[in-house]
Design a protein around this motif. Sequence first.
Motif, PDB file in Angstrom:
ATOM      1  N   TRP A  24      26.326   5.508 -72.246  1.00 50.30           N
ATOM      2  CA  TRP A  24      27.225   4.829 -73.174  1.00 50.30           C
ATOM      3  C   TRP A  24      28.640   4.857 -72.604  1.00 50.30           C
ATOM      4  O   TRP A  24      29.130   5.897 -72.164  1.00 50.30           O
ATOM      5  CB  TRP A  24      27.164   5.557 -74.519  1.00 50.30           C
ATOM      6  N   ARG A  25      29.316   3.719 -72.596  1.00 50.71           N
ATOM      7  CA  ARG A  25      30.642   3.633 -71.996  1.00 50.71           C
ATOM      8  C   ARG A  25      31.630   4.603 -72.642  1.00 50.71           C
ATOM      9  O   ARG A  25      32.417   5.260 -71.953  1.00 50.71           O
ATOM     10  CB  ARG A  25      31.177   2.206 -72.098  1.00 50.71           C
ATOM     11  N   ALA A  26      31.586   4.709 -73.975  1.00 54.16           N
ATOM     12  CA  ALA A  26      32.478   5.637 -74.664  1.00 54.16           C
ATOM     13  C   ALA A  26      32.174   7.080 -74.277  1.00 54.16           C
ATOM     14  O   ALA A  26      33.074   7.925 -74.228  1.00 54.16           O
ATOM     15  CB  ALA A  26      32.361   5.454 -76.172  1.00 54.16           C
ATOM     16  N   GLY A  27      30.895   7.378 -74.007  1.00 56.22           N
ATOM     17  CA  GLY A  27      30.523   8.720 -73.575  1.00 56.22           C
ATOM     18  C   GLY A  27      31.122   9.056 -72.216  1.00 56.22           C
ATOM     19  O   GLY A  27      31.573  10.177 -71.975  1.00 56.22           O
ATOM     20  N   GLN A  28      31.132   8.068 -71.335  1.00 55.46           N
ATOM     21  CA  GLN A  28      31.745   8.280 -70.022  1.00 55.46           C
ATOM     22  C   GLN A  28      33.261   8.433 -70.140  1.00 55.46           C
ATOM     23  O   GLN A  28      33.871   9.206 -69.398  1.00 55.46           O
ATOM     24  CB  GLN A  28      31.391   7.106 -69.098  1.00 55.46           C
ATOM     25  N   TYR A  29      33.839   7.722 -71.083  1.00 59.88           N
ATOM     26  CA  TYR A  29      35.275   7.869 -71.350  1.00 59.88           C
ATOM     27  C   TYR A  29      35.572   9.279 -71.861  1.00 59.88           C
ATOM     28  O   TYR A  29      36.562   9.907 -71.452  1.00 59.88           O
ATOM     29  CB  TYR A  29      35.719   6.823 -72.354  1.00 59.88           C
ATOM     30  N   LEU A  30      34.706   9.799 -72.723  1.00 56.38           N
ATOM     31  CA  LEU A  30      34.857  11.164 -73.209  1.00 56.38           C
ATOM     32  C   LEU A  30      34.807  12.147 -72.052  1.00 56.38           C
ATOM     33  O   LEU A  30      35.604  13.097 -71.986  1.00 56.38           O
ATOM     34  CB  LEU A  30      33.755  11.480 -74.226  1.00 56.38           C
ATOM     35  N   CYS A  31      33.881  11.961 -71.120  1.00 48.55           N
ATOM     36  CA  CYS A  31      33.797  12.822 -69.937  1.00 48.55           C
ATOM     37  C   CYS A  31      35.110  12.813 -69.160  1.00 48.55           C
ATOM     38  O   CYS A  31      35.588  13.861 -68.707  1.00 48.55           O
ATOM     39  CB  CYS A  31      32.662  12.355 -69.030  1.00 48.55           C
ATOM     40  N   GLN A  32      35.681  11.635 -69.011  1.00 47.38           N
ATOM     41  CA  GLN A  32      36.936  11.524 -68.277  1.00 47.38           C
ATOM     42  C   GLN A  32      38.065  12.267 -68.988  1.00 47.38           C
ATOM     43  O   GLN A  32      38.884  12.954 -68.352  1.00 47.38           O
ATOM     44  CB  GLN A  32      37.319  10.049 -68.110  1.00 47.38           C
ATOM     45  N   LEU A  33      38.108  12.153 -70.311  1.00 49.07           N
ATOM     46  CA  LEU A  33      39.117  12.886 -71.077  1.00 49.07           C
ATOM     47  C   LEU A  33      38.968  14.394 -70.877  1.00 49.07           C
ATOM     48  O   LEU A  33      39.967  15.121 -70.745  1.00 49.07           O
ATOM     49  CB  LEU A  33      38.990  12.553 -72.563  1.00 49.07           C
ATOM     50  N   LEU A  34      37.730  14.877 -70.857  1.00 51.64           N
ATOM     51  CA  LEU A  34      37.480  16.308 -70.673  1.00 51.64           C
ATOM     52  C   LEU A  34      37.864  16.756 -69.265  1.00 51.64           C
ATOM     53  O   LEU A  34      38.483  17.810 -69.087  1.00 51.64           O
ATOM     54  CB  LEU A  34      36.009  16.618 -70.952  1.00 51.64           C
ATOM     55  N   ARG A  35      37.503  15.961 -68.263  1.00 53.61           N
ATOM     56  CA  ARG A  35      37.829  16.318 -66.878  1.00 53.61           C
ATOM     57  C   ARG A  35      39.339  16.336 -66.644  1.00 53.61           C
ATOM     58  O   ARG A  35      39.855  17.161 -65.883  1.00 53.61           O
ATOM     59  CB  ARG A  35      37.167  15.332 -65.916  1.00 53.61           C
ATOM     60  N   ASP A  36      40.052  15.417 -67.290  1.00 57.87           N
ATOM     61  CA  ASP A  36      41.499  15.290 -67.080  1.00 57.87           C
ATOM     62  C   ASP A  36      42.314  16.123 -68.062  1.00 57.87           C
ATOM     63  O   ASP A  36      43.556  16.010 -68.095  1.00 57.87           O
ATOM     64  CB  ASP A  36      41.916  13.820 -67.214  1.00 57.87           C
ATOM     65  N   ASP A  37      41.653  16.931 -68.875  1.00 58.28           N
ATOM     66  CA  ASP A  37      42.335  17.747 -69.890  1.00 58.28           C
ATOM     67  C   ASP A  37      43.182  16.897 -70.837  1.00 58.28           C
ATOM     68  O   ASP A  37      44.283  17.287 -71.246  1.00 58.28           O
ATOM     69  CB  ASP A  37      43.221  18.815 -69.227  1.00 58.28           C
ATOM     70  N   GLN A  38      42.646  15.727 -71.194  1.00 57.64           N
ATOM     71  CA  GLN A  38      43.362  14.814 -72.085  1.00 57.64           C
ATOM     72  C   GLN A  38      42.711  14.723 -73.469  1.00 57.64           C
ATOM     73  O   GLN A  38      43.183  13.956 -74.306  1.00 57.64           O
ATOM     74  CB  GLN A  38      43.416  13.410 -71.450  1.00 57.64           C
ATOM     75  N   PHE A  39      41.665  15.480 -73.701  1.00 52.84           N
ATOM     76  CA  PHE A  39      40.940  15.404 -74.966  1.00 52.84           C
ATOM     77  C   PHE A  39      41.872  15.682 -76.143  1.00 52.84           C
ATOM     78  O   PHE A  39      41.966  14.894 -77.088  1.00 52.84           O
ATOM     79  CB  PHE A  39      39.773  16.392 -74.951  1.00 52.84           C
ATOM     80  N   HIS A  40      42.559  16.813 -76.114  1.00 51.95           N
ATOM     81  CA  HIS A  40      43.414  17.194 -77.233  1.00 51.95           C
ATOM     82  C   HIS A  40      44.706  16.370 -77.271  1.00 51.95           C
ATOM     83  O   HIS A  40      45.285  16.189 -78.340  1.00 51.95           O
ATOM     84  CB  HIS A  40      43.740  18.690 -77.170  1.00 51.95           C
ATOM     85  N   VAL A  41      45.140  15.883 -76.124  1.00 51.21           N
ATOM     86  CA  VAL A  41      46.311  15.012 -76.086  1.00 51.21           C
ATOM     87  C   VAL A  41      46.045  13.740 -76.871  1.00 51.21           C
ATOM     88  O   VAL A  41      46.880  13.285 -77.658  1.00 51.21           O
ATOM     89  CB  VAL A  41      46.696  14.673 -74.634  1.00 51.21           C
ATOM     90  N   LEU A  42      44.860  13.172 -76.689  1.00 47.90           N
ATOM     91  CA  LEU A  42      44.519  11.911 -77.350  1.00 47.90           C
ATOM     92  C   LEU A  42      44.069  12.109 -78.792  1.00 47.90           C
ATOM     93  O   LEU A  42      44.496  11.368 -79.690  1.00 47.90           O
ATOM     94  CB  LEU A  42      43.399  11.200 -76.572  1.00 47.90           C
ATOM     95  N   LEU A  43      43.237  13.128 -79.047  1.00 52.96           N
ATOM     96  CA  LEU A  43      42.589  13.271 -80.348  1.00 52.96           C
ATOM     97  C   LEU A  43      43.262  14.281 -81.272  1.00 52.96           C
ATOM     98  O   LEU A  43      42.952  14.303 -82.468  1.00 52.96           O
ATOM     99  CB  LEU A  43      41.116  13.668 -80.156  1.00 52.96           C
ATOM    100  N   GLY A  44      44.158  15.104 -80.743  1.00 54.22           N
ATOM    101  CA  GLY A  44      44.833  16.093 -81.576  1.00 54.22           C
ATOM    102  C   GLY A  44      44.463  17.510 -81.174  1.00 54.22           C
ATOM    103  O   GLY A  44      43.325  17.771 -80.762  1.00 54.22           O
ATOM    104  N   GLU A  45      45.418  18.422 -81.287  1.00 54.37           N
ATOM    105  CA  GLU A  45      45.227  19.793 -80.823  1.00 54.37           C
ATOM    106  C   GLU A  45      44.113  20.536 -81.552  1.00 54.37           C
ATOM    107  O   GLU A  45      43.472  21.421 -80.999  1.00 54.37           O
ATOM    108  CB  GLU A  45      46.536  20.572 -80.958  1.00 54.37           C
TER     109      GLU A  45
END
Length: 263
Positions: A24-45
């Motif tokens: 799923w494309r969104a799933g791959q985007y989630l992986c990228q957020l996790l690898r780049d440490d951007q998960f909490h930046v985008l979705l909230g601390e």
Amino acid sequence: MKITEFFKDERKNHWLAEISRCDWRAGQYLCQLLRDDQFHVLLGEKSRLLLLTEGDHLMAFCTYAERDEIPTDELTPWAGFVYTFPQDRGKRRMGKLLEQVYHLAKADGFPCVYISTDHVGLYEKYGFLFWKTMQDAHGNDCRIYRMDIHQQDYSDILGMQVSGTIDRPLGNCHPRHPEMLYPVNYGYVEGIMAGDGAEQDVYVLGTDQPLRMFTGTVIAVLHRLNDVEDKWIVSLDGSQYTDEEILNAISFQEQYFMGELYR
């Protein structure tokens, strides 16, 4: 089968590799957020990534997030990145994660949970109702669903002495799903009607023998979040089983529903 929080687990690399299997494309985007440490930046601390796992196997995942793809800070929290792997579909496994999202939102004091989707007829199965259409960050229309959070009052039921009939004794198979074996006695309280228009269903604990009739004490109520009926938990001798003991005893059937245990 258990729920694991990605950021609290020591095997983040393993679970990241499991998520990356998603097509799923969104799933791959989630992986990228996790690898780049951007998960909490985008979705909230305070946002969390929930994983439904069985051993080393990842069955499904979703987020409990402060923000979503809808550009507004007025709506929160959100269930997002909702995905079940193909081999685990058809058993409503996602319901267990959405159930956890519900519990987290309730513990945080929120009145409801939101989800944005293009699907029609999917999240209704999990207790969500269509709310309205909004535009996402790219200007596309998204359907917004909402699940309200309630506090049920079972004070008039808990501690009640009840009697009834066991129509599915311990050791018997489910009439429509023969692969489901009843590890506890399951029946109904005579004369008390439930939300589905039939007599009130009960799980009866306190014996390893099949029964035909029962008399006992209601020690808990399992409120289904995505169904019209509750299930009463009856103890034959009044023993107060732990939440974990009750949930384990009834999981053979309740694993396919979302629920909340009241004591």
